[in-house]
Design a protein around this motif. Structure first.
Motif, PDB file in Angstrom:
ATOM      1  N   VAL A   1       0.843  -1.196   0.000  1.00 38.25           N
ATOM      2  CA  VAL A   1       0.000   0.000   0.000  1.00 38.25           C
ATOM      3  C   VAL A   1       0.873   1.238   0.000  1.00 38.25           C
ATOM      4  O   VAL A   1       1.863   1.315   0.742  1.00 38.25           O
ATOM      5  CB  VAL A   1      -0.914   0.042   1.252  1.00 38.25           C
ATOM      6  N   THR A   2       0.526   2.227  -0.820  1.00 34.55           N
ATOM      7  CA  THR A   2       1.216   3.504  -0.762  1.00 34.55           C
ATOM      8  C   THR A   2       0.661   4.292   0.416  1.00 34.55           C
ATOM      9  O   THR A   2      -0.498   4.170   0.769  1.00 34.55           O
ATOM     10  CB  THR A   2       1.006   4.313  -2.049  1.00 34.55           C
ATOM     11  N   HIS A   3       1.509   5.143   0.994  1.00 30.64           N
ATOM     12  CA  HIS A   3       1.142   5.893   2.192  1.00 30.64           C
ATOM     13  C   HIS A   3       0.375   7.151   1.785  1.00 30.64           C
ATOM     14  O   HIS A   3       0.795   8.276   2.043  1.00 30.64           O
ATOM     15  CB  HIS A   3       2.416   6.272   2.943  1.00 30.64           C
ATOM     16  N   LEU A   4      -0.761   6.970   1.100  1.00 34.17           N
ATOM     17  CA  LEU A   4      -1.587   8.077   0.641  1.00 34.17           C
ATOM     18  C   LEU A   4      -3.019   7.831   1.082  1.00 34.17           C
ATOM     19  O   LEU A   4      -3.424   6.698   1.293  1.00 34.17           O
ATOM     20  CB  LEU A   4      -1.526   8.194  -0.890  1.00 34.17           C
ATOM     21  N   GLY A   5      -3.810   8.876   1.175  1.00 35.63           N
ATOM     22  CA  GLY A   5      -5.189   8.702   1.605  1.00 35.63           C
ATOM     23  C   GLY A   5      -5.248   7.951   2.917  1.00 35.63           C
ATOM     24  O   GLY A   5      -5.979   6.967   3.055  1.00 35.63           O
ATOM     25  N   VAL A   6      -4.473   8.409   3.902  1.00 35.01           N
ATOM     26  CA  VAL A   6      -4.317   7.680   5.167  1.00 35.01           C
ATOM     27  C   VAL A   6      -5.647   7.455   5.871  1.00 35.01           C
ATOM     28  O   VAL A   6      -5.889   6.395   6.460  1.00 35.01           O
ATOM     29  CB  VAL A   6      -3.332   8.433   6.091  1.00 35.01           C
ATOM     30  N   ASP A   7      -6.536   8.440   5.823  1.00 30.16           N
ATOM     31  CA  ASP A   7      -7.821   8.301   6.512  1.00 30.16           C
ATOM     32  C   ASP A   7      -8.637   7.143   5.929  1.00 30.16           C
ATOM     33  O   ASP A   7      -9.300   6.410   6.660  1.00 30.16           O
ATOM     34  CB  ASP A   7      -8.613   9.609   6.408  1.00 30.16           C
ATOM     35  N   LEU A   8      -8.587   6.993   4.612  1.00 27.41           N
ATOM     36  CA  LEU A   8      -9.265   5.859   3.985  1.00 27.41           C
ATOM     37  C   LEU A   8      -8.610   4.557   4.409  1.00 27.41           C
ATOM     38  O   LEU A   8      -9.273   3.574   4.744  1.00 27.41           O
ATOM     39  CB  LEU A   8      -9.212   5.990   2.458  1.00 27.41           C
ATOM     40  N   LEU A   9      -7.277   4.556   4.379  1.00 32.59           N
ATOM     41  CA  LEU A   9      -6.530   3.348   4.716  1.00 32.59           C
ATOM     42  C   LEU A   9      -6.784   2.916   6.150  1.00 32.59           C
ATOM     43  O   LEU A   9      -6.895   1.726   6.448  1.00 32.59           O
ATOM     44  CB  LEU A   9      -5.039   3.609   4.483  1.00 32.59           C
ATOM     45  N   ALA A  10      -6.904   3.899   7.041  1.00 35.10           N
ATOM     46  CA  ALA A  10      -7.139   3.592   8.449  1.00 35.10           C
ATOM     47  C   ALA A  10      -8.477   2.895   8.652  1.00 35.10           C
ATOM     48  O   ALA A  10      -8.641   2.108   9.589  1.00 35.10           O
ATOM     49  CB  ALA A  10      -7.094   4.881   9.277  1.00 35.10           C
ATOM     50  N   GLY A  11      -9.439   3.161   7.776  1.00 36.36           N
ATOM     51  CA  GLY A  11     -10.724   2.488   7.890  1.00 36.36           C
ATOM     52  C   GLY A  11     -10.744   1.126   7.230  1.00 36.36           C
ATOM     53  O   GLY A  11     -11.497   0.231   7.627  1.00 36.36           O
ATOM     54  N   ILE A  12      -9.886   0.950   6.216  1.00 34.06           N
ATOM     55  CA  ILE A  12      -9.843  -0.307   5.470  1.00 34.06           C
ATOM     56  C   ILE A  12      -9.150  -1.414   6.260  1.00 34.06           C
ATOM     57  O   ILE A  12      -9.614  -2.553   6.315  1.00 34.06           O
ATOM     58  CB  ILE A  12      -9.118  -0.092   4.122  1.00 34.06           C
TER      59      ILE A  12
END
Length: 260
Positions: free
Chosen positions: A3-14
């Motif tokens: 995973v690229t470290h972008l859109g962290v808020d989305l990633l935190a939910g996924i």
């Protein structure tokens, strides 16, 4: 999964949602930034130390060796122009899952990328599709994906596309300043049009100032890539013709073995 470290808020939910649903799922997260602490908090809260690895910033020479450890490349960007990262992921044979933003939908063929809306729900659904494909063994081999991607963006291909854009722009009629201002004021609305027109006038005055400081005569003219009177291009065509002439007919070639 990488995973690229972008859109962290989305990633935190996924991450917590999928890790609960797929216990054998592992996240390798590359990149560094001020929001890294958000991912660290998620990992601590859900005790996901074994499944979530934060790699931090990666040297370019190390990217390939990290990418090949995964099967799926997840891009959670909220804004994007081209996104070289998904090309690198696909080039390493990974199935790409990405948000449908900016120019991303135009980068890879449809069968090499799963496009999602920039929401946790949509990305989770896209990832589940990719995970299911891997479980079913219907994903093309990594080598096959790499061989397709490596021919999409060769330097010759990029140069030809760029040349087409320049040629098209060069053929367009150059509008006068009055025509440009009129187009801005009629196409952009009464308020925005006036603001854009004012900015255009200021830019034009600034250009005049720069041309006064550095006259056009002092600027080097780009060299014609085809040489004087197209000599280089003509020479290349001549060499091609000579090569064809020297090639023996099919029936005379020593490397042809026709059997009846």
């Amino acid at each position: 999964m990488f995973v690229t470290h972008l859109g962290v808020d989305l990633l935190a939910g996924i991450i917590p949602e999928l890790c609960v649903k797929y216990p054998d799922l592992h996240f390798l997260i590359g990149g560094e930034g001020p929001k890294r602490i958000v991912l660290e908090e998620v990992r601590e809260k859900y005790q996901l130390h074994e499944r979530v690895r934060l790699l931090g910033a990666l040297e370019h020479k190390d990217v390939r060796n990290v990418l090949v450890q995964g099967h799926i490349f997840l891009n959670t960007s909220l804004t994007e122009a081209f996104c070289m990262a998904i090309v690198e992921g696909a080039s390493c044979g990974l199935q790409v899952v990405s948000t449908r933003v900016g120019g991303v939908p135009e980068v890879l063929p449809e069968d090499l990328i799963i496009l999602c809306e920039p929401t946790v729900k949509s990305l989770c659904e896209g990832l589940e599709v990719a995970i299911t494909k891997h479980y079913q063994g219907v994903v093309p081999p990594a080598e096959a994906i790499h061989n397709r991607v490596k021919n999409l963006y060769t330097w010759r291909n990029v140069a030809e596309r760029t040349e087409k854009v320049y040629d098209r722009v060069a053929k367009e009629r150059i509008l006068s300043m009055n025509e440009r201002l009129y187009r801005l004021m009629t196409h952009c609305g009464p308020v925005a049009g006036c603001i854009f027109a004012l900015v255009a006038v200021l830019d034009f005055l600034f250009l005049l100032l720069l041309r006064y400081i550095v006259p056009d005569a002092m600027i080097d003219i780009a060299v014609d890539a085809t040489g004087v009177n197209g000599a280089w291009k003509q020479q290349e065509q001549h060499s091609t013709v000579e090569k064809i002439r020297k090639t023996p007919p099919f029936s005379e070639r020593s490397d042809c073995n026709v059997q009846t």
